[in-house]
Write a protein that holds these residues in place. Structure first.
Motif, PDB file in Angstrom:
ATOM      1  N   TRP A   4      54.214   7.052  60.605  1.00 25.73           N
ATOM      2  CA  TRP A   4      53.634   6.031  59.735  1.00 25.73           C
ATOM      3  C   TRP A   4      53.265   6.617  58.373  1.00 25.73           C
ATOM      4  CZ3 TRP A   4      48.576   5.562  57.704  1.00 25.73           C
ATOM      5  CH2 TRP A   4      48.333   4.356  57.040  1.00 25.73           C
ATOM      6  N   LEU A   5      52.743   7.846  58.372  1.00 25.55           N
ATOM      7  CA  LEU A   5      52.334   8.465  57.117  1.00 25.55           C
ATOM      8  C   LEU A   5      53.521   8.837  56.230  1.00 25.55           C
ATOM      9  CD1 LEU A   5      49.535  10.941  58.320  1.00 25.55           C
ATOM     10  CD2 LEU A   5      49.182   8.885  56.947  1.00 25.55           C
ATOM     11  N   ALA A   6      54.628   9.237  56.839  1.00 25.44           N
ATOM     12  CA  ALA A   6      55.736   9.858  56.107  1.00 25.44           C
ATOM     13  C   ALA A   6      56.196   9.097  54.870  1.00 25.44           C
ATOM     14  CB  ALA A   6      56.910  10.098  57.059  1.00 25.44           C
ATOM     15  N   PRO A   7      56.452   7.783  54.918  1.00 23.05           N
ATOM     16  CA  PRO A   7      56.982   7.100  53.723  1.00 23.05           C
ATOM     17  C   PRO A   7      55.941   6.777  52.655  1.00 23.05           C
ATOM     18  CG  PRO A   7      56.757   5.540  55.533  1.00 23.05           C
ATOM     19  CD  PRO A   7      56.414   6.890  56.091  1.00 23.05           C
ATOM     20  N   LEU A   8      54.673   6.990  52.939  1.00 19.84           N
ATOM     21  CA  LEU A   8      53.637   6.653  51.962  1.00 19.84           C
ATOM     22  C   LEU A   8      53.725   7.583  50.759  1.00 19.84           C
ATOM     23  CD1 LEU A   8      50.501   6.120  54.245  1.00 19.84           C
ATOM     24  CD2 LEU A   8      51.989   4.363  53.278  1.00 19.84           C
ATOM     25  N   PRO A   9      53.444   7.079  49.549  1.00 19.12           N
ATOM     26  CA  PRO A   9      53.382   7.973  48.385  1.00 19.12           C
ATOM     27  C   PRO A   9      52.286   9.000  48.595  1.00 19.12           C
ATOM     28  CG  PRO A   9      52.516   5.789  47.861  1.00 19.12           C
ATOM     29  CD  PRO A   9      53.156   5.673  49.204  1.00 19.12           C
ATOM     30  N   VAL A  10      52.466  10.185  48.057  1.00 21.52           N
ATOM     31  CA  VAL A  10      51.557  11.281  48.352  1.00 21.52           C
ATOM     32  C   VAL A  10      50.123  10.953  47.949  1.00 21.52           C
ATOM     33  CG1 VAL A  10      51.934  12.486  46.150  1.00 21.52           C
ATOM     34  CG2 VAL A  10      51.313  13.783  48.190  1.00 21.52           C
ATOM     35  N   GLU A  11      49.944  10.159  46.875  1.00 18.07           N
ATOM     36  CA  GLU A  11      48.580   9.829  46.442  1.00 18.07           C
ATOM     37  C   GLU A  11      47.892   8.856  47.384  1.00 18.07           C
ATOM     38  OE1 GLU A  11      51.440   7.239  44.012  1.00 18.07           O
ATOM     39  OE2 GLU A  11      51.301   9.322  44.721  1.00 18.07           O
ATOM     40  N   ALA A  12      48.626   8.238  48.320  1.00 20.35           N
ATOM     41  CA  ALA A  12      48.024   7.310  49.273  1.00 20.35           C
ATOM     42  C   ALA A  12      47.310   8.026  50.409  1.00 20.35           C
ATOM     43  CB  ALA A  12      49.093   6.380  49.858  1.00 20.35           C
ATOM     44  N   ALA A  22      47.834  14.949  43.250  1.00 17.20           N
ATOM     45  CA  ALA A  22      49.080  14.192  43.383  1.00 17.20           C
ATOM     46  C   ALA A  22      50.047  14.548  42.258  1.00 17.20           C
ATOM     47  CB  ALA A  22      48.790  12.694  43.392  1.00 17.20           C
ATOM     48  N   GLU A  23      49.514  14.696  41.051  1.00 18.16           N
ATOM     49  CA  GLU A  23      50.366  15.050  39.916  1.00 18.16           C
ATOM     50  C   GLU A  23      50.995  16.421  40.115  1.00 18.16           C
ATOM     51  OE1 GLU A  23      50.034  15.602  35.040  1.00 18.16           O
ATOM     52  OE2 GLU A  23      48.292  14.976  36.224  1.00 18.16           O
ATOM     53  N   TYR A  59      56.224  19.279  41.601  1.00 18.70           N
ATOM     54  CA  TYR A  59      56.992  20.176  42.467  1.00 18.70           C
ATOM     55  C   TYR A  59      58.054  19.413  43.257  1.00 18.70           C
ATOM     56  CZ  TYR A  59      57.747  24.213  45.548  1.00 18.70           C
ATOM     57  OH  TYR A  59      58.304  25.279  46.229  1.00 18.70           O
ATOM     58  N   GLY A  60      58.090  18.072  43.100  1.00 17.33           N
ATOM     59  CA  GLY A  60      59.077  17.259  43.798  1.00 17.33           C
ATOM     60  C   GLY A  60      58.597  16.676  45.100  1.00 17.33           C
ATOM     61  N   ILE A  61      57.279  16.787  45.361  1.00 10.21           N
ATOM     62  CA  ILE A  61      56.709  16.249  46.604  1.00 10.21           C
ATOM     63  C   ILE A  61      56.147  14.864  46.287  1.00 10.21           C
ATOM     64  CG2 ILE A  61      55.028  16.602  48.447  1.00 10.21           C
ATOM     65  CD1 ILE A  61      55.135  19.590  47.816  1.00 10.21           C
ATOM     66  N   HIS A  62      56.909  13.825  46.582  1.00  7.20           N
ATOM     67  CA  HIS A  62      56.526  12.465  46.221  1.00  7.20           C
ATOM     68  C   HIS A  62      55.954  11.670  47.392  1.00  7.20           C
ATOM     69  CE1 HIS A  62      58.467  12.775  42.267  1.00  7.20           C
ATOM     70  NE2 HIS A  62      59.413  13.462  42.892  1.00  7.20           N
ATOM     71  N   LEU A  80      57.219  14.457  52.835  1.00  5.91           N
ATOM     72  CA  LEU A  80      57.645  15.685  52.175  1.00  5.91           C
ATOM     73  C   LEU A  80      56.523  16.713  52.153  1.00  5.91           C
ATOM     74  CD1 LEU A  80      59.690  14.275  49.156  1.00  5.91           C
ATOM     75  CD2 LEU A  80      60.578  15.471  51.176  1.00  5.91           C
ATOM     76  N   LEU A  81      55.293  16.250  51.943  1.00  3.18           N
ATOM     77  CA  LEU A  81      54.146  17.152  51.955  1.00  3.18           C
ATOM     78  C   LEU A  81      53.992  17.809  53.323  1.00  3.18           C
ATOM     79  CD1 LEU A  81      51.605  18.375  50.704  1.00  3.18           C
ATOM     80  CD2 LEU A  81      50.389  16.252  51.267  1.00  3.18           C
TER      81      LEU A  81
END
Length: 336
Positions: free
Chosen positions: A119-127, A136-137, A142-145, A149-150
């Motif tokens: 469930w977490l995987a597709p969320l934007p990293v800032e979520a 988040a910036e 670094y390409g972790i969106h 990916l994180l």
């Protein structure tokens, strides 16, 4: 993925509740009281959120977590007129992330512990709860969106990007790891307001005016919270870094400007200032109690009753037009 039909006692244990922004303190306290009716383990997160440990509560109420969240929302809307958002998950991070993702009229999002990372995987990293804008910036550069990916990046790499502790926590939480317990905590047992002078200031009218302003701000804060103070602590900060602090108890618990002003002036007089150069003041209300538990004493002083009525009127004006809409009438006599 969400587990809409599985027994919630196996799905989740933590509920994260978000109230509307700028919710009045009294309404927030009432929401906390509703939560206490669901579970004995409630952690207030002022000014407008809370955590609830559901372990044990589900069996007691005989319903799953999603249904308990729906019951909470119905009670909050019908009794208080407050529409809360509820996230439920196996950890604080998952529950808090879920409550921020609630959309639509349902208002409740429950996450299956077996599908947390999915469930977490597709969320934007800032979520991801706990990731700030700067973090988040840095991750995006670094390409972790996304959270997925994180979670896939080695922890050591995330630590280099965000720093040691922050990077480790971010990596763990992206993978659904968050062992923090819900710690019972009510509204703070103290409240403080501060004033910093633009330049070094000697005791006198300027200092007394600043102290009176602190009294008014502190009194309004306590009344908004529905609390009353049993004691006040005054802290003076001097040029050069020295500090002086003392505490005095009020005759009776109070949140009224007049009662606290008298004690605040007594505290200032006790400092015995002569040529001390002040850089700041802090006034703290200690040993707070629920204002509803304080017995209102009948007064035969019509002047006091008029002052309390004026205080209530000024609170209404500040609520409508802002805290600076009306100020205190400065009087600088020493407390008797």
């Amino acid at each position: 993925m969400m587990a809409a039909d599985e027994p919630a006692c196996a799905v989740s244990t933590v509920m994260h509740v978000r109230c509307p922004e700028r919710l009045p303190q009294e309404r927030y306290r009432q929401v906390l009281e509703l939560l206490a009716g669901l579970s004995p383990v409630v952690q207030a997160l002022p000014p407008a959120a809370a955590l609830v440990e559901l372990k044990g509560a589900l069996k007691y109420h005989g319903m799953d977590a999603r249904r308990l969240g729906e019951v909470l929302r119905i009670r909050a809307v019908s009794r208080l007129g407050v529409d809360v958002r509820v996230g439920i998950g196996p950890s604080i991070t998952v529950a808090a992330t879920a409550s921020a993702q609630v959309t639509g009229p349902g208002g409740v999002l429950a996450i299956d512990p077996d599908h947390v990372t999915e469930w977490l995987a597709p969320l934007p990293v800032e979520a991801l709860h706990g990731i700030g804008p700067r973090q988040a910036e840095a991750l995006r550069e670094y390409g972790i969106h996304s959270v997925g990916l994180l979670a896939a990046v080695p922890t050591a790499t995330v630590q280099r990007l965000l720093g040691g502790k922050a990077g480790r926590l971010a990596a763990d939480r992206a993978r659904g790891v968050d062992p923090r317990p819900v710690v019972p905590r009510a509204l703070p047992a103290s409240a403080a307001v501060r004033h910093t002078f633009a330049q070094h200031t000697l005791d006198g009218a300027t200092v007394r005016a600043a102290l009176l302003e602190l009294v008014v701000r502190l009194g309004r804060l306590l009344r908004m919270r529905g609390q009353a103070a049993r004691a006040l602590t005054l802290t003076l900060r001097f040029a050069g870094g020295a500090r002086w602090e003392t505490t005095r108890r009020l005759p009776e618990p109070s949140a009224h400007d007049e009662d606290m002003r008298v004690v605040a002036y007594q505290l200032m007089d006790a400092a015995g200032l002569q040529r001390g150069r002040l850089v700041g003041l802090a006034l703290k209300a200690e040993d707070l109690v629920d204002a509803g538990q304080v017995a209102e004493q009948l007064s035969l002083d019509p002047g006091r009753e008029s002052r309390l009525a004026a205080e209530a009127a000024m609170d209404r004006i500040r609520d409508r037009f802002g805290p600076g809409a009306v100020g205190p009438a400065a009087t600088f006599r020493h407390a008797s």
